[in-house]
Design a protein around this motif. Structure first.
Motif, PDB file in Angstrom:
ATOM      1  N   LEU A  73      46.948  49.898  75.170  1.00  0.00           N
ATOM      2  CA  LEU A  73      47.856  49.050  75.949  1.00  0.00           C
ATOM      3  C   LEU A  73      47.570  47.557  75.808  1.00  0.00           C
ATOM      4  O   LEU A  73      48.283  46.726  76.376  1.00  0.00           O
ATOM      5  N   LYS A  74      46.567  47.210  75.042  1.00  0.00           N
ATOM      6  CA  LYS A  74      46.162  45.805  74.918  1.00  0.00           C
ATOM      7  C   LYS A  74      47.280  44.878  74.456  1.00  0.00           C
ATOM      8  O   LYS A  74      47.431  43.763  74.995  1.00  0.00           O
ATOM      9  N   PRO A  75      48.115  45.254  73.475  1.00  0.00           N
ATOM     10  CA  PRO A  75      49.196  44.348  73.073  1.00  0.00           C
ATOM     11  C   PRO A  75      50.131  43.961  74.221  1.00  0.00           C
ATOM     12  O   PRO A  75      50.570  42.819  74.315  1.00  0.00           O
ATOM     13  N   ILE A  76      50.421  44.920  75.099  1.00  0.00           N
ATOM     14  CA  ILE A  76      51.284  44.607  76.249  1.00  0.00           C
ATOM     15  C   ILE A  76      50.534  43.736  77.238  1.00  0.00           C
ATOM     16  O   ILE A  76      51.083  42.765  77.786  1.00  0.00           O
ATOM     17  N   ARG A  77      49.257  44.053  77.467  1.00  0.00           N
ATOM     18  CA  ARG A  77      48.454  43.250  78.397  1.00  0.00           C
ATOM     19  C   ARG A  77      48.346  41.809  77.898  1.00  0.00           C
ATOM     20  O   ARG A  77      48.425  40.858  78.690  1.00  0.00           O
ATOM     21  N   ASN A  78      48.176  41.625  76.608  1.00  0.00           N
ATOM     22  CA  ASN A  78      48.089  40.272  76.057  1.00  0.00           C
ATOM     23  C   ASN A  78      49.374  39.480  76.288  1.00  0.00           C
ATOM     24  O   ASN A  78      49.348  38.260  76.447  1.00  0.00           O
ATOM     25  N   LEU A  79      50.489  40.189  76.306  1.00  0.00           N
ATOM     26  CA  LEU A  79      51.776  39.529  76.505  1.00  0.00           C
ATOM     27  C   LEU A  79      51.843  38.829  77.858  1.00  0.00           C
ATOM     28  O   LEU A  79      52.494  37.782  77.995  1.00  0.00           O
ATOM     29  N   ILE A  80      51.152  39.384  78.846  1.00  0.00           N
ATOM     30  CA  ILE A  80      51.145  38.786  80.186  1.00  0.00           C
ATOM     31  C   ILE A  80      50.638  37.351  80.142  1.00  0.00           C
ATOM     32  O   ILE A  80      51.096  36.481  80.892  1.00  0.00           O
ATOM     33  N   PHE A  81      49.714  37.082  79.237  1.00  0.00           N
ATOM     34  CA  PHE A  81      49.069  35.769  79.186  1.00  0.00           C
ATOM     35  C   PHE A  81      49.674  34.831  78.137  1.00  0.00           C
ATOM     36  O   PHE A  81      49.175  33.738  77.923  1.00  0.00           O
ATOM     37  N   GLU A  82      50.755  35.272  77.500  1.00  0.00           N
ATOM     38  CA  GLU A  82      51.466  34.411  76.547  1.00  0.00           C
ATOM     39  C   GLU A  82      52.394  33.480  77.331  1.00  0.00           C
ATOM     40  O   GLU A  82      53.584  33.744  77.506  1.00  0.00           O
ATOM     41  N   LEU A  83      51.861  32.362  77.789  1.00  0.00           N
ATOM     42  CA  LEU A  83      52.612  31.486  78.691  1.00  0.00           C
ATOM     43  C   LEU A  83      53.895  30.978  78.069  1.00  0.00           C
ATOM     44  O   LEU A  83      54.930  30.861  78.745  1.00  0.00           O
ATOM     45  N   SER A  84      53.886  30.656  76.784  1.00  0.00           N
ATOM     46  CA  SER A  84      55.087  30.131  76.127  1.00  0.00           C
ATOM     47  C   SER A  84      56.206  31.177  76.112  1.00  0.00           C
ATOM     48  O   SER A  84      57.388  30.837  76.161  1.00  0.00           O
ATOM     49  N   PHE A  85      55.817  32.444  76.063  1.00  0.00           N
ATOM     50  CA  PHE A  85      56.782  33.530  76.063  1.00  0.00           C
ATOM     51  C   PHE A  85      57.560  33.551  77.378  1.00  0.00           C
ATOM     52  O   PHE A  85      58.774  33.757  77.393  1.00  0.00           O
ATOM     53  N   TRP A  86      56.864  33.294  78.479  1.00  0.00           N
ATOM     54  CA  TRP A  86      57.487  33.352  79.802  1.00  0.00           C
ATOM     55  C   TRP A  86      58.182  32.044  80.175  1.00  0.00           C
ATOM     56  O   TRP A  86      59.027  32.035  81.061  1.00  0.00           O
ATOM     57  N   ARG A  87      57.815  30.964  79.500  1.00  0.00           N
ATOM     58  CA  ARG A  87      58.477  29.681  79.796  1.00  0.00           C
ATOM     59  C   ARG A  87      59.883  29.630  79.219  1.00  0.00           C
ATOM     60  O   ARG A  87      60.678  28.775  79.591  1.00  0.00           O
TER      61      ARG A  87
END
Length: 390
Positions: A73-87
């Motif tokens: 599940l690490k790839p999904i967990r890493n997505l949580i911390f991709e700030l530019s993705f959520w901005r």
């Protein structure tokens, strides 16, 4: 392999996801938040964390090796911390993870209910609205000094390069000197005698001729560029220009009403919203026809609302149109060899979403899938109604 894709979900991508049969495949849907308190407080990331906890628990329950779950599940967990993705959010987010291909995620232009699903296949039916009532159309922004072409649908709107194919302003066709001449005429004709520059009405007649020449060249370019010849073409222009362009138009599906006003002062989002509002009814014609046919064929062998008939019909490609009630799901198991259908009250380890199964099979075999509100369903209080091919 991690792919972050925005607004690019195609039928080919759907087919690829539908072809995957891999134990412990994970599907996650959630809304993204484009503005306001939810965006500032990271509610999207918080929802994804909650989804991950549920998926983790299910994988362990399924018997997945505990020491391997976190790594999986690490790839999904890493997505949580991709700030530019959520901005840079969209309306909704769909995430798919399997052991062979890794994670794929799609930012999509409509919100989803929060959903997690773990099985040997992906949960895909929430994506089907992308492919129905979503017809392609073109929008031509038109003025004397501003021309732009867009390709649109319900969920997408993008500009199409027109350089060297379509003139972008009148002076490209008539020449700068002529434009200056017309400008002088238009701004100065009240100050000088009518014959001091042109004979009476001559300036306006010349201007009209040059405008028609400009529009003819635009028309030839637009007709050449449009790849989907069944797609309607909308003009975004002033009411004055619409009949002039219509006079020389040769494209067979010019929309009979223009998007009024000067388009140069409208943003892309405003143009998309207004043009889709204008054309939406046209693309819903097929759905209305299928609903009418269901009603006319009711009580015949060409319609059914029985799940015991719908599920095998979907698998065998017998469904012409499947009507699905919004926010409903059906869980159970189906043995196609034995023709045995067992329904359950909720998702369990051993069962699947039968609605997902029916919708995917119908769509992939050329059928239509429409999502309706409860009051729109032909037969009420039943999650699926089907119009059969034979």
């Amino acid at each position: 392999m991690n792919n972050f894709l925005a607004h690019t979900f195609t039928k080919k991508a759907f087919e690829q996801l539908a072809s995957i049969s891999n134990q412990y495949s994970v599907s996650i849907y959630l809304p993204m938040y484009k503005k306001g308190k939810e965006l500032n407080e990271g509610l999207g990331q918080s929802n994804l964390k909650s989804c991950l906890k549920k998926v983790h628990a299910v994988l362990v329950e399924y018997g997945y090796d505990k020491s391997s779950v976190n790594a999986y599940l690490k790839p999904i967990r890493n997505l949580i911390f991709e700030l530019s993705f959520w901005r840079n959010p969209s309306e909704g987010l769909a995430i798919f993870l399997d052991k062979d291909k890794g994670m794929r995620c799609y930012k999509l232009p409509f919100p989803f209910e929060i959903k997690t699903y773990v099985a040997d296949h992906f949960y895909l039916f929430p994506l089907l609205p992308l492919f129905h009532n979503n017809g392609i159309y073109y929008l031509l922004e038109l003025s004397r000094d501003y021309v732009k072409l867009y390709k649109g649908s319900r969920n997408n709107f993008r500009d199409i390069p027109i350089k060297k194919i379509i003139p972008k302003q009148l002076e490209e066709v008539v020449g700068f000197d002529f434009e200056q001449k017309m400008l002088q005429y238009r701004t100065g004709h009240m100050m000088y005698p009518a014959g001091s520059f042109h004979g009476q009405g001559e300036g306006k007649e010349d201007e009209k001729k040059e405008l028609l020449s400009f529009f003819r060249k635009i028309n030839r370019g637009v007709t050449k560029i449009i790849s989907d010849k069944k797609a309607p073409l909308i003009l975004a222009c002033t009411d004055e220009l619409y009949p002039v362009y219509k006079k020389i138009n040769s494209y067979h599906k010019l929309w009979d009403t223009n998007l009024s006003g000067d388009p140069e002062f409208k943003g892309t989002n405003e143009l998309h919203k207004a043009s889709w509002s204008l054309i939406q009814y046209y693309f819903e014609t097929k759905k209305r026809e299928k609903l009418a046919k269901f009603i006319s064929k009711f009580h015949t062998s060409l319609t059914t609302c029985q799940l015991s008939e719908i599920i095998p019909a979907a698998v065998k490609g017998k469904i012409d149109t499947l009507f699905v009630q919004q926010k409903e799901d059906v869980f159970g198991t189906y043995n196609s060899a034995k023709g045995c259908l067992i329904l359950d009250s909720c998702k369990e380890i051993r069962n699947i979403s039968l609605l997902n199964m029916a919708a995917i099979n119908t769509f992939l075999q050329g059928g239509n899938v429409y999502f309706l509100e409860a009051e729109e369903m032909p037969v009420k209080n039943i999650p699926m109604n089907a119009l059969l091919r034979f």
